[in-house]
Scaffold this motif. Sequence first.
Motif, PDB file in Angstrom:
ATOM      1  N   THR A 108       1.119  -1.397  -0.091  1.00  0.00           N
ATOM      2  CA  THR A 108       0.061  -0.175  -0.103  1.00  0.00           C
ATOM      3  C   THR A 108       0.931   1.645   0.185  1.00  0.00           C
ATOM      4  OG1 THR A 108      -0.467   0.214   2.132  1.00  0.00           O
ATOM      5  CG2 THR A 108      -1.268  -1.425   1.054  1.00  0.00           C
ATOM      6  N   MET A 109      -0.296   2.497  -0.673  1.00  0.00           N
ATOM      7  CA  MET A 109       0.983   3.510  -0.223  1.00  0.00           C
ATOM      8  C   MET A 109       1.245   4.205   1.000  1.00  0.00           C
ATOM      9  SD  MET A 109       1.276   5.333  -3.091  1.00  0.00           S
ATOM     10  CE  MET A 109       1.348   6.544  -2.752  1.00  0.00           C
ATOM     11  N   GLU A 110       0.778   3.208   2.317  1.00  0.00           N
ATOM     12  CA  GLU A 110       0.693   3.524   4.135  1.00  0.00           C
ATOM     13  C   GLU A 110       2.615   2.840   3.593  1.00  0.00           C
ATOM     14  OE1 GLU A 110       0.035   5.582   5.971  1.00  0.00           O
ATOM     15  OE2 GLU A 110      -1.284   6.331   4.621  1.00  0.00           O
ATOM     16  N   ASP A 111       2.751   1.686   3.183  1.00  0.00           N
ATOM     17  CA  ASP A 111       4.034   0.483   3.143  1.00  0.00           C
ATOM     18  C   ASP A 111       4.760   1.438   3.019  1.00  0.00           C
ATOM     19  OD1 ASP A 111       2.247  -1.499   4.515  1.00  0.00           O
ATOM     20  OD2 ASP A 111       1.822  -1.950   2.699  1.00  0.00           O
ATOM     21  N   VAL A 112       4.988   2.141   2.065  1.00  0.00           N
ATOM     22  CA  VAL A 112       5.957   3.074   1.144  1.00  0.00           C
ATOM     23  C   VAL A 112       6.002   4.132   1.946  1.00  0.00           C
ATOM     24  CG1 VAL A 112       6.771   4.297  -0.638  1.00  0.00           C
ATOM     25  CG2 VAL A 112       5.483   2.029  -1.268  1.00  0.00           C
ATOM     26  N   ILE A 113       5.326   5.087   2.883  1.00  0.00           N
ATOM     27  CA  ILE A 113       5.092   5.992   3.274  1.00  0.00           C
ATOM     28  C   ILE A 113       6.451   6.126   5.170  1.00  0.00           C
ATOM     29  CG2 ILE A 113       4.599   7.975   4.502  1.00  0.00           C
ATOM     30  CD1 ILE A 113       1.965   7.397   2.490  1.00  0.00           C
ATOM     31  N   THR A 114       6.248   4.691   5.219  1.00  0.00           N
ATOM     32  CA  THR A 114       6.691   4.016   6.448  1.00  0.00           C
ATOM     33  C   THR A 114       7.939   3.999   6.077  1.00  0.00           C
ATOM     34  OG1 THR A 114       4.754   3.353   7.628  1.00  0.00           O
ATOM     35  CG2 THR A 114       6.561   2.002   8.138  1.00  0.00           C
ATOM     36  N   GLU A 115       8.233   2.915   5.023  1.00  0.00           N
ATOM     37  CA  GLU A 115       9.589   2.456   4.503  1.00  0.00           C
ATOM     38  C   GLU A 115      10.716   4.087   4.496  1.00  0.00           C
ATOM     39  OE1 GLU A 115      12.604   0.067   3.391  1.00  0.00           O
ATOM     40  OE2 GLU A 115      10.473  -0.510   4.517  1.00  0.00           O
ATOM     41  N   ILE A 116      10.271   4.962   3.963  1.00  0.00           N
ATOM     42  CA  ILE A 116      10.888   5.874   3.431  1.00  0.00           C
ATOM     43  C   ILE A 116      11.151   6.892   3.975  1.00  0.00           C
ATOM     44  CG2 ILE A 116       9.056   7.068   2.611  1.00  0.00           C
ATOM     45  CD1 ILE A 116      11.306   8.169   0.130  1.00  0.00           C
ATOM     46  N   GLY A 117      10.061   6.853   5.314  1.00  0.00           N
ATOM     47  CA  GLY A 117      10.317   7.549   6.434  1.00  0.00           C
ATOM     48  C   GLY A 117       9.492   9.148   6.308  1.00  0.00           C
ATOM     49  N   MET A 118       9.631   9.331   4.929  1.00  0.00           N
ATOM     50  CA  MET A 118       9.156  10.414   4.534  1.00  0.00           C
ATOM     51  C   MET A 118       7.233  10.993   4.281  1.00  0.00           C
ATOM     52  SD  MET A 118       9.081  11.892   0.259  1.00  0.00           S
ATOM     53  CE  MET A 118      10.733  11.815   0.491  1.00  0.00           C
ATOM     54  N   SER A 119       6.608  11.913   5.136  1.00  0.00           N
ATOM     55  CA  SER A 119       5.693  13.232   5.374  1.00  0.00           C
ATOM     56  C   SER A 119       4.761  11.689   3.951  1.00  0.00           C
ATOM     57  CB  SER A 119       5.080  14.266   5.052  1.00  0.00           C
ATOM     58  OG  SER A 119       5.730  15.062   3.805  1.00  0.00           O
ATOM     59  N   ARG A 120       3.750  12.149   4.032  1.00  0.00           N
ATOM     60  CA  ARG A 120       2.671  12.077   3.505  1.00  0.00           C
ATOM     61  C   ARG A 120       2.267  12.530   2.355  1.00  0.00           C
ATOM     62  NH1 ARG A 120      -1.532   8.594   4.139  1.00  0.00           N
ATOM     63  NH2 ARG A 120      -3.131  10.481   2.958  1.00  0.00           N
ATOM     64  N   GLY A 121       2.694  13.983   2.272  1.00  0.00           N
ATOM     65  CA  GLY A 121       2.125  14.558   1.299  1.00  0.00           C
ATOM     66  C   GLY A 121       3.263  14.976   0.569  1.00  0.00           C
ATOM     67  N   GLY A 122       5.129  14.643   1.337  1.00  0.00           N
ATOM     68  CA  GLY A 122       5.700  14.390   0.489  1.00  0.00           C
ATOM     69  C   GLY A 122       5.835  13.142  -0.537  1.00  0.00           C
ATOM     70  N   VAL A 123       5.368  12.654  -0.473  1.00  0.00           N
ATOM     71  CA  VAL A 123       5.645  11.650  -1.393  1.00  0.00           C
ATOM     72  C   VAL A 123       3.965  11.051  -2.233  1.00  0.00           C
ATOM     73  CG1 VAL A 123       4.939   8.550  -1.265  1.00  0.00           C
ATOM     74  CG2 VAL A 123       6.188   9.437   0.415  1.00  0.00           C
ATOM     75  N   TYR A 124       2.702  11.609  -1.593  1.00  0.00           N
ATOM     76  CA  TYR A 124       1.769  12.057  -2.824  1.00  0.00           C
ATOM     77  C   TYR A 124       1.558  13.468  -3.370  1.00  0.00           C
ATOM     78  CZ  TYR A 124      -1.873   7.865  -0.544  1.00  0.00           C
ATOM     79  OH  TYR A 124      -2.183   7.182  -0.249  1.00  0.00           O
ATOM     80  N   HIS A 125       3.306  13.938  -3.483  1.00  0.00           N
ATOM     81  CA  HIS A 125       3.174  14.935  -4.313  1.00  0.00           C
ATOM     82  C   HIS A 125       4.129  14.576  -5.116  1.00  0.00           C
ATOM     83  CE1 HIS A 125       4.700  19.039  -5.386  1.00  0.00           C
ATOM     84  NE2 HIS A 125       6.298  18.505  -5.039  1.00  0.00           N
ATOM     85  N   HIS A 126       4.383  13.369  -5.087  1.00  0.00           N
ATOM     86  CA  HIS A 126       5.115  12.915  -6.504  1.00  0.00           C
ATOM     87  C   HIS A 126       4.525  11.691  -6.975  1.00  0.00           C
ATOM     88  CE1 HIS A 126       9.230  15.009  -5.937  1.00  0.00           C
ATOM     89  NE2 HIS A 126       8.931  14.894  -4.290  1.00  0.00           N
ATOM     90  N   TYR A 127       4.233  10.956  -6.348  1.00  0.00           N
ATOM     91  CA  TYR A 127       3.323   9.856  -7.113  1.00  0.00           C
ATOM     92  C   TYR A 127       2.053   9.850  -5.796  1.00  0.00           C
ATOM     93  CZ  TYR A 127       7.566   7.822  -8.674  1.00  0.00           C
ATOM     94  OH  TYR A 127       8.609   7.309  -9.566  1.00  0.00           O
ATOM     95  N   ALA A 128       0.867   8.947  -6.861  1.00  0.00           N
ATOM     96  CA  ALA A 128      -0.422   9.542  -6.386  1.00  0.00           C
ATOM     97  C   ALA A 128      -0.616   8.227  -6.563  1.00  0.00           C
ATOM     98  CB  ALA A 128      -1.702   9.826  -7.529  1.00  0.00           C
ATOM     99  N   SER A 129      -0.244   6.985  -6.746  1.00  0.00           N
ATOM    100  CA  SER A 129      -0.499   5.604  -6.386  1.00  0.00           C
ATOM    101  C   SER A 129       0.461   4.503  -6.163  1.00  0.00           C
ATOM    102  CB  SER A 129      -1.248   4.929  -6.877  1.00  0.00           C
ATOM    103  OG  SER A 129      -0.969   5.191  -8.418  1.00  0.00           O
ATOM    104  N   THR A 130       0.932   3.645  -5.970  1.00  0.00           N
ATOM    105  CA  THR A 130       1.753   2.944  -6.101  1.00  0.00           C
ATOM    106  C   THR A 130       2.102   1.842  -7.811  1.00  0.00           C
ATOM    107  OG1 THR A 130      -0.046   0.170  -5.822  1.00  0.00           O
ATOM    108  CG2 THR A 130       2.157   1.779  -3.984  1.00  0.00           C
TER     109      THR A 130
END
Length: 204
Positions: A33-55
């Motif tokens: 899930t997106m949450e898995d990736v966010i947890t793995e990278i340790g970046m904010s949700r907004g930071g990840v979703y700024h670049h990618y909307a989905s796996t």
Amino acid sequence: MKEEKQKVGQIRKKEIREAAKKCFLTKGFQSTTMEDVITEIGMSRGGVYHHYASTNEMLKDLMLDGNDYRNSLINEYLENNKGKDKYLQMGEILVDKSLADTELMKIYTLLLQAKNYNDDLENLYQELKLNTTNELSIIANQLGIKADIFRDGFLVDYINGLILSSEVLGARKSYGGHKKYIKETIINYIVDVENNTHEEVSNE
């Protein structure tokens, strides 16, 4: 300033893809899930979703990374094998692609397995297939092979079958030990297509 910002953005996207790759290889694509990736990278949700909307978007960029890597290997091969028979060169390029043992190839296998159950992934696969066959067709033409060797889909299906069985059935070692037979099959097919002796088989 703008170029520097774009460069930082590309670095962040690559970091996210690396985190996604680790998750895909550990949990499988469909279970990540997106949450898995966010947890793995340790970046904010907004930071990840700024670049990618989905796996799915992450998967697409990882596959494009794989294409770039493959193309660099092909260019290196062509530079080091000038003067070789054109059919032999094309055969070796396709065999090496089929039996490559890389993390991105493992993820491509996940895509092949998941695409039948996800329309977005099927569309992604078709896009990647078109890009890859176009690129390989250009290489074939550069080698002097003028026929459309990917026309009926046999080579794509054959290569994907080798990739899937290498990963899923653990057949890579066996294939590696019998590489010459795989190469002969590919070369014989290309020669037949070039000589117009190949009979297309209907899928109906």
